[in-house]
Scaffold this active site. Structure first.
Site, PDB file in Angstrom:
ATOM      1  N   LYS A  22       0.838  -1.212   0.000  1.00 45.46           N
ATOM      2  CA  LYS A  22       0.000   0.000   0.000  1.00 45.46           C
ATOM      3  C   LYS A  22       0.869   1.257   0.000  1.00 45.46           C
ATOM      4  O   LYS A  22       0.659   2.176  -0.791  1.00 45.46           O
ATOM      5  CB  LYS A  22      -0.896   0.008   1.256  1.00 45.46           C
ATOM      6  CG  LYS A  22      -1.510   1.365   1.590  1.00 45.46           C
ATOM      7  CD  LYS A  22      -2.448   1.288   2.764  1.00 45.46           C
ATOM      8  CE  LYS A  22      -1.997   1.895   4.049  1.00 45.46           C
ATOM      9  NZ  LYS A  22      -1.619   3.302   4.074  1.00 45.46           N
ATOM     10  N   ASN A  23       1.841   1.299   0.908  1.00 45.81           N
ATOM     11  CA  ASN A  23       2.597   2.544   1.047  1.00 45.81           C
ATOM     12  C   ASN A  23       3.547   2.789  -0.124  1.00 45.81           C
ATOM     13  O   ASN A  23       4.065   3.895  -0.280  1.00 45.81           O
ATOM     14  CB  ASN A  23       3.372   2.553   2.375  1.00 45.81           C
ATOM     15  CG  ASN A  23       2.433   2.723   3.563  1.00 45.81           C
ATOM     16  OD1 ASN A  23       1.227   2.920   3.387  1.00 45.81           O
ATOM     17  ND2 ASN A  23       2.978   2.650   4.765  1.00 45.81           N
ATOM     18  N   CYS A 116      -6.520   7.941   9.006  1.00 50.05           N
ATOM     19  CA  CYS A 116      -6.748   7.390  10.343  1.00 50.05           C
ATOM     20  C   CYS A 116      -6.419   8.447  11.389  1.00 50.05           C
ATOM     21  O   CYS A 116      -5.432   9.183  11.265  1.00 50.05           O
ATOM     22  CB  CYS A 116      -5.846   6.182  10.563  1.00 50.05           C
ATOM     23  SG  CYS A 116      -6.356   4.742   9.632  1.00 50.05           S
ATOM     24  N   ARG A 121      -1.653  15.226  12.675  1.00 49.26           N
ATOM     25  CA  ARG A 121      -0.917  14.899  11.439  1.00 49.26           C
ATOM     26  C   ARG A 121      -0.797  16.160  10.589  1.00 49.26           C
ATOM     27  O   ARG A 121      -1.437  16.303   9.552  1.00 49.26           O
ATOM     28  CB  ARG A 121      -1.613  13.758  10.687  1.00 49.26           C
ATOM     29  CG  ARG A 121      -1.612  12.478  11.489  1.00 49.26           C
ATOM     30  CD  ARG A 121      -2.192  11.309  10.736  1.00 49.26           C
ATOM     31  NE  ARG A 121      -1.217  10.647   9.872  1.00 49.26           N
ATOM     32  CZ  ARG A 121      -1.459   9.518   9.218  1.00 49.26           C
ATOM     33  NH1 ARG A 121      -2.633   8.932   9.324  1.00 49.26           N
ATOM     34  NH2 ARG A 121      -0.542   8.964   8.448  1.00 49.26           N
ATOM     35  N   ASP A 124       3.169  20.554   7.769  1.00 48.55           N
ATOM     36  CA  ASP A 124       4.128  21.667   7.711  1.00 48.55           C
ATOM     37  C   ASP A 124       5.428  21.285   6.995  1.00 48.55           C
ATOM     38  O   ASP A 124       6.022  22.111   6.287  1.00 48.55           O
ATOM     39  CB  ASP A 124       4.441  22.190   9.127  1.00 48.55           C
ATOM     40  CG  ASP A 124       5.023  21.114  10.013  1.00 48.55           C
ATOM     41  OD1 ASP A 124       4.374  20.055  10.180  1.00 48.55           O
ATOM     42  OD2 ASP A 124       6.146  21.299  10.511  1.00 48.55           O
ATOM     43  N   ASP A 305       3.519   1.125  12.282  1.00 49.68           N
ATOM     44  CA  ASP A 305       2.350   0.463  11.705  1.00 49.68           C
ATOM     45  C   ASP A 305       2.145  -0.951  12.258  1.00 49.68           C
ATOM     46  O   ASP A 305       1.098  -1.544  12.029  1.00 49.68           O
ATOM     47  CB  ASP A 305       2.468   0.401  10.171  1.00 49.68           C
ATOM     48  CG  ASP A 305       2.196   1.761   9.536  1.00 49.68           C
ATOM     49  OD1 ASP A 305       1.719   2.671  10.229  1.00 49.68           O
ATOM     50  OD2 ASP A 305       2.476   1.910   8.319  1.00 49.68           O
ATOM     51  N   ARG A 397      -8.821  -0.467   4.123  1.00 50.14           N
ATOM     52  CA  ARG A 397      -7.931   0.561   3.576  1.00 50.14           C
ATOM     53  C   ARG A 397      -6.551  -0.027   3.245  1.00 50.14           C
ATOM     54  O   ARG A 397      -5.844   0.510   2.386  1.00 50.14           O
ATOM     55  CB  ARG A 397      -7.752   1.701   4.587  1.00 50.14           C
ATOM     56  CG  ARG A 397      -9.027   2.495   4.821  1.00 50.14           C
ATOM     57  CD  ARG A 397      -8.734   3.742   5.606  1.00 50.14           C
ATOM     58  NE  ARG A 397      -7.527   4.329   5.067  1.00 50.14           N
ATOM     59  CZ  ARG A 397      -6.665   5.039   5.736  1.00 50.14           C
ATOM     60  NH1 ARG A 397      -6.867   5.294   6.995  1.00 50.14           N
ATOM     61  NH2 ARG A 397      -5.607   5.530   5.162  1.00 50.14           N
TER      62      ARG A 397
END
Ligand code: UD1
Length: 417
Positions: A22-23, A116, A121, A124, A305, A397
């Protein structure tokens, strides 16, 4: 299916295949808009975050078709630089489009990304990196407007090695004028995959896998076919699951070399872990040992994770463990649910104190985030009696079909309602 029903039955045994990452696929899909033409992405996981990213690409005018694990993305008719609010707010990774859109369309407007709820989160660092390259931003209450008539290479040191900000910096830099030096970059393997994808398309990124990247801007990138590598977090979920329940399993396709910290912890829990040519064998026949102290860290440290899944395993270990979360500020939502299943876990700031219990008991619990949801399914497998895990859209997800995978390992888990 928004709930999962599990009949607790102990040991996991069998073989499970690991889906694509996924990532890795999410930033690579965002990067396709830097390439004018048709890219083919193979081994793409069938998960809802990918559906969301495809929706975002279509909203920009791209064609995006899926045939099972293969995606065909045609970016030749991008006509829009503004992202639709309802899709942007459904996942954090929509922020990944910021750099590519500024590079290609010179401007964009997007809502603040969702995803999530695992703590603050902010974006910046993303804005800092792109700002140093010449972008300017107007921050409104719900949205950010960016302009970048002329992105230019420069030297940038990230204040923290954010994965997403590193990826945005890379994507903005590949087509920028001149050379960009990115320092204090994140080194997650998915960043290496993004760089491989871009270099294969004609980008000039040097130092791939290191914390300092040097990127020489090029005029254009060429369409390519790219194969997404297996998901180290999904593989780690099943590795730690076998550690938690005991048993013997083959995690086919698991990327051993990217999983050093997870494999080390799995061994400390009492498992034998063996690398084979096609995956990882994991076996626990003896006691489940506690881990006196462990902290989540940026790669190559133990990944945040997998923190929730590890906590579930430690909940029934023979002794006391401490897990410290160093990446996100509020990622212990699973603890209340686990305690209702009979665990003995206390949260104090960014640490949890876990006193191993003999047995968890089935209950009616709710997922509050993706990885926490997967961890609750594992807790249900380990528990005595029946468990219902609600809000399983979070799990979808990132896991194609967690019930299918756990059933391959002998568990009794089905989607309901
Ligand atoms: C990525 C992963 C996610 C993983 C995380 C950490 C993807 C699609 N997601 O998320 O699965 O949990 O890395 O390994 O790859 N931060 C700021 N300002 C910023 C950006 C980040 O303060 O501008 C903070 C975050 O709030 C967080 C920390 O930095 O506390 C790490 O975030 P980051 O590395 O950016 O994670 P993501 O890219 O969102």
């Amino acid at each position: 299916m928004n709930s999962i029903h599990i009949k607790g039955n102990g040991l996991l045994e069998g073989e499970v295949y690991v889906q694509g990452s996924k990532n890795a696929v999410l930033p690579i899909l965002a990067a396709t808009i830097l390439i004018n033409g048709v890219c083919i992405i193979k081994n793409c996981p069938e998960i809802s975050d990918v559906d969301c990213m495809l929706g975002l690409l279509r909203s920009l005018g791209c064609k995006a078709d899926r045939d099972k694990e293969q995606l065909v993305i045609d970016t030749s008719a991008i006509s829009e630089s503004r992202l639709p609010g309802e899709l942007v707010t459904c996942m954090r990774s929509s922020v990944m489009l910021l750099g590519p859109l500024l590079a290609v369309c010179k401007e964009t407007t997007m809502n603040y990304p969702g995803g999530c709820v695992i703590g603050e989160r902010p974006i910046d660092i993303h804005l800092q990196v792109l700002g140093k390259m010449g972008a300017s931003f107007i921050l409104e209450k719900d949205s950010v407007k960016g302009r970048a008539p002329n992105l230019r290479g420069t030297c940038i040191t990230l204040r923290f090695p954010s994965v997403g900000a590193t990826e945005n910096g890379i994507m903005a830099a590949v087509l920028a004028e001149g050379t960009t030096v990115l320092r204090n970059c994140a080194k997650e393997p998915e960043i290496r995959q993004l760089c491989d994808f871009l270099n294969k398309a004609g980008a000039k990124i040097y130092g791939v896998g290191e914390s300092e990247l040097i990127i020489e801007g090029v005029k254009k990138l060429n369409p390519i076919t790219y194969n997404i590598e297996p998901d180290r977090i999904v593989a780690g979920t099943y590795l730690l699951s076998v550690a938690a329940t005991g048993g013997n399993a083959y995690i086919r396709n698991a990327p051993f070399e990217e999983m050093t910290a997870v494999i080390d912890v799995t061994r400390r829990l009492g498992c034998e872990v063996t690398r084979t040519t096609g995956g990882i064998l994991v076996k626990r026949e003896g006691r489940l040992m506690p881990v006196p102290y462990i902290e989540t860290m940026v790669h190559p440290g133990f990944p945040t994770d997998l923190q929730s899944v590890l906590i579930v395993a430690l909940a029934v270990a023979e002794g006391e463990s401490i897990v410290e979360e160093s990446i996100f500020s509020d990622r212990f939502k699973i603890v209340g649910e686990l305690n209702r299943m009979g665990a003995n876990i206390t949260v104090n700031g960014n640490r949890v104190y876990i006193r191993g219990v003999k047995q968890l008991y089935g209950s009616d619990v709710a997922a509050a985030d993706l990885r926490g949801g997967a961890a609750l399914v594992l807790a249900g497998i380990m528990a005595r009696g029946d468990t219902i895990v609600r809000n399983c859209h979070y799990i979808k997800r990132g896991y194609e079909d967690i019930c299918r995978d756990y059933r391959m390992l002998g568990a009794c888990a089905v989607g309901i309602g």
